[in-house]
Each structure stands twice: as structure tokens, then as C-alpha cells.
Enzyme design. Structure first.
Site, PDB file in Angstrom:
ATOM      1  CD  GLU A   5      -2.647   5.275   7.050  1.00 13.03           C
ATOM      2  OE1 GLU A   5      -2.444   5.367   5.771  1.00 13.03           O
ATOM      3  OE2 GLU A   5      -1.570   4.829   7.903  1.00 13.03           O
TER       4      GLU A   5
ATOM      5  CD  GLU B  26      -2.914  -2.399   7.535  1.00 16.26           C
ATOM      6  OE1 GLU B  26      -1.967  -2.543   7.145  1.00 16.26           O
ATOM      7  OE2 GLU B  26      -3.389  -1.120   7.776  1.00 16.26           O
TER       8      GLU B  26
ATOM      9  CB  SER C 190       5.836  -1.799  11.868  1.00 13.38           C
ATOM     10  OG  SER C 190       5.579  -0.744  12.250  1.00 13.38           O
TER      11      SER C 190
ATOM     12  CG  ASN D 189      -1.770   1.414   1.494  1.00  7.82           C
ATOM     13  OD1 ASN D 189      -1.768   2.045   0.476  1.00  7.82           O
ATOM     14  ND2 ASN D 189      -2.462   1.544   2.573  1.00  7.82           N
TER      15      ASN D 189
ATOM     16  CE  LYS E  65       0.054   3.039   4.928  1.00  4.99           C
ATOM     17  NZ  LYS E  65       0.002   3.038   6.324  1.00  4.99           N
TER      18      LYS E  65
ATOM     19  N   GLY F 270       3.317   2.165  10.608  1.00  4.80           N
ATOM     20  CA  GLY F 270       4.356   3.219  10.568  1.00  4.80           C
ATOM     21  C   GLY F 270       5.051   3.830  11.856  1.00  4.80           C
TER      22      GLY F 270
ATOM     23  CG  HIS G 244      -5.578   1.875   5.694  1.00  3.04           C
ATOM     24  ND1 HIS G 244      -5.023   2.732   6.515  1.00  3.04           N
ATOM     25  CD2 HIS G 244      -4.550   0.963   5.377  1.00  3.04           C
ATOM     26  CE1 HIS G 244      -3.805   2.434   6.960  1.00  3.04           C
ATOM     27  NE2 HIS G 244      -3.428   1.501   6.094  1.00  3.04           N
TER      28      HIS G 244
HETATM   29  O1  LIG Z   1      -1.524  -0.540   4.632  1.00  3.12           O
HETATM   30  C1  LIG Z   1      -0.382  -0.559   5.217  1.00  3.12           C
HETATM   31  C2  LIG Z   1      -0.156  -0.437   6.773  1.00  3.12           C
HETATM   32  O2  LIG Z   1      -1.043   0.728   6.944  1.00  3.12           O
HETATM   33  C3  LIG Z   1       1.110  -0.697   7.366  1.00  3.12           C
HETATM   34  O3  LIG Z   1       1.830   0.195   7.222  1.00  3.12           O
HETATM   35  P1  LIG Z   1       3.490   0.301   7.534  1.00  3.12           P
HETATM   36  O4  LIG Z   1       4.071  -1.012   6.803  1.00  3.12           O
HETATM   37  O5  LIG Z   1       4.221   1.547   7.101  1.00  3.12           O
HETATM   38  O6  LIG Z   1       3.295   0.287   9.099  1.00  3.12           O
END
Ligand SMILES: O=C[C@H](O)COP(=O)(O)O
Length: 252
Positions: free
Chosen positions: A98, A166, A212, A10, A12, A172, A96
Site C-alpha cells: 500500500e 504478501e 487474507s 497491521n 493500517k 483484503g 508494504h
Molecule cells: O499487512 C497486512 C496485509 O496487507 C494483509 O491484509 P489483510 O489481512 O487485510 O488481507
């Protein structure tokens, strides 16, 4: 039940056309044999989807990061599931954390988006997960149960749905739950899906872990029972890291 590993990236709100070089390196690795045993998916920003589909061919699937509940209409700035499908996307992430935090998306809205995805022939990657406060309050499994009940529409199958667990506090941050905690959460999700959709379809839905994931912890996380892959954020922006995570996935 055997479920093929799915490693989903992803991106983002990251990436410009220059980032397609990373995608091409992923595609090369997929063509080099990686996709023989693991399903690869990248969800770039909508602005890159068309070019990404052209670069990826058949070896790596592309997906959107969100879709509207409607197929078309007066919704400035939104993108519909049929529009994503029209570009060649095969998946779309919905719910998600976010989007839930930034745009106030509710479980009911997420379920409606998942249905819109199915109507357009897309696989819905439905995201759920507890906040730090909920985890500290011992509410993780009850939150997951509530989100599964309300964000996953009736009619979910192994072919039309992927669930991504998640933990919000792990996204993150470099923090991850313990392997035992991931195992508990995924066993609970599997049981819940099997009770609702039957052992066949409930057992066929792939359950991804996200938060992460990086090359250094991927093998340990991906080896957990009922972890059928990963939803990777930051580490999916670099081909070398994403490929290393894919290589750590159990082969099926
Ligand atoms: O969609 C992916 C997740 O929100 C994980 O993000 P991350 O791997 O940067 O922690």
C-alpha cells in the site's frame, strides 16, 4: 533451523483510542500463555503507538507501519525510526504494497528505510509480493527475486529482519494462493536468502505470509514449510480473530 512463529497485526489506517480495548484483550491472551510459544506483534497507527506500548508491557511487541529514511529533519508529516524506538516500538513495517502503490515507494527507498530501522535498533519487516498481473504473467518468483535483491539491504540477519510475502491481489480480498503456491514462494525466498546471506543468517530470517489470513485458513497456511508466521491486516483489528490466528501457529 527452528524459527519461532511470529504473528504480526497491521492495523493500517484504522483505530482510535477506543480500539485499545482490543489490544488489551490480546495482551491478556498473551499473558495467559499465548506468548510463551508464539511471538506477538501489533503495528497500530503511529497515533496509538505510545498508549499501545503502555498497555502491552513485555508480552506483546509493538511496531510502526512505516518510517522515514532520515533520523530527523524537515519532512512534514513523516515519522522517523528513532522516534518509533523512543516510544518503545521494536519493529517497523517497510515497503508494504500500500505504501509502494499510494506513495510510489521503490525498492531502493524500501532498502534505505530498512537500514534506517536497523540504525535505530528496530527489526525491519520488509514486505514484498507480486501483483495480480504479474502472477497471471507467470512472473511471481522473478518479481520476488528482484524485490528481495533490491529491497533487502546487505547485512540482513535473523535478528534485524523479517520478510513478509504478501501477494498484492490477496490483500483484503478474501483470496489466498494455494498452499502449494505459498510453499513454492517461501522455498524460493529461503533459497535466495541463504545464497546471499549464508545458511546461518539466511536460514534464521523469519518469512511471514500475508494476505487474507483469518482464523479459518490460518492453520493451513501456517503449517506450510518456511512459513514462520503471518502478517495480518483486517483480522488483526479484532482480538478474538487475532488470538485465534496466534493459536493456530505452530508452537516453537
Ligand atoms: O499487512 C497486512 C496485509 O496487507 C494483509 O491484509 P489483510 O489481512 O487485510 O488481507
Amino acid at each position: 533451523m527452528t524459527r519461532r512463529s511470529l504473528i504480526a497485526g497491521n492495523w493500517k489506517m484504522n483505530g482510535t483510542r477506543a480500539s485499545l480495548g482490543e489490544l488489551r484483550a490480546m495482551v491478556d491472551a498473551a499473558r495467559g500463555g499465548l506468548s510463551a510459544s508464539v511471538d506477538l506483534l501489533v503495528c497500530p497507527p503511529a497515533t496509538l503507538l505510545s498508549a499501545a506500548v503502555e498497555a502491552a508491557g513485555e508480552v506483546l511487541a509493538l511496531g510502526g507501519q512505516d518510517c522515514h529514511t532520515a533520523a530527523s529533519g524537515a519532512h512534514t508529516g513523516d515519522v522517523s525510526a528513532p522516534m518509533l524506538a523512543d516510544l518503545g516500538a521494536r519493529f517497523v513495517i517497510v515497503g508494504h504494497s500500500e505504501r509502494r502503490a499510494d506513495h510510489g515507494e521503490t525498492d531502493a527507498l524500501v532498502a534505505a528505510k530498512a537500514k534506517a530501522a536497523w540504525d535505530a535498533g528496530l527489526v525491519a519487516v520488509i514486505c514484498i509480493g507480486e501483483t495480480e498481473a504479474e502472477r497471471k504473467g507467470g512472473e511471481t518468483l522473478s518479481v520476488l527475486g528482484r524485490q528481495l535483491a533490491a529491497s533487502v539491504p546487505d547485512g540482513a540477519t535473523g535478528a534485524n529482519t523479517v520478510i513478509a510475502y504478501e501477494p498484492v491481489w490477496a490483500i483484503g480480498t478474501g483470496l489466498t494462493p494455494t498452499v502449494a503456491d505459498v510453499a513454492d514462494a517461501h522455498a524460493f525466498m529461503r533459497r535466495t536468502l541463504e545464497e546471499r546471506f549464508g545458511a546461518g543468517e539466511g536460514g534464521a530470517v523469519r518469512l511471514l505470509y500475508g494476505g487474507s489470513v483469518k482464523p479459518s485458513n490460518a492453520a493451513e497456511l501456517l503449517a506450510v514449510a518456511n512459513v514462520d508466521g503471518a502478517l495480518v491486516g483486517g483480522a488483526s483489528l479484532k482480538a478474538a480473530d487475532f488470538i485465534a490466528i496466534c493459536e493456530a501457529a505452530p508452537r516453537g
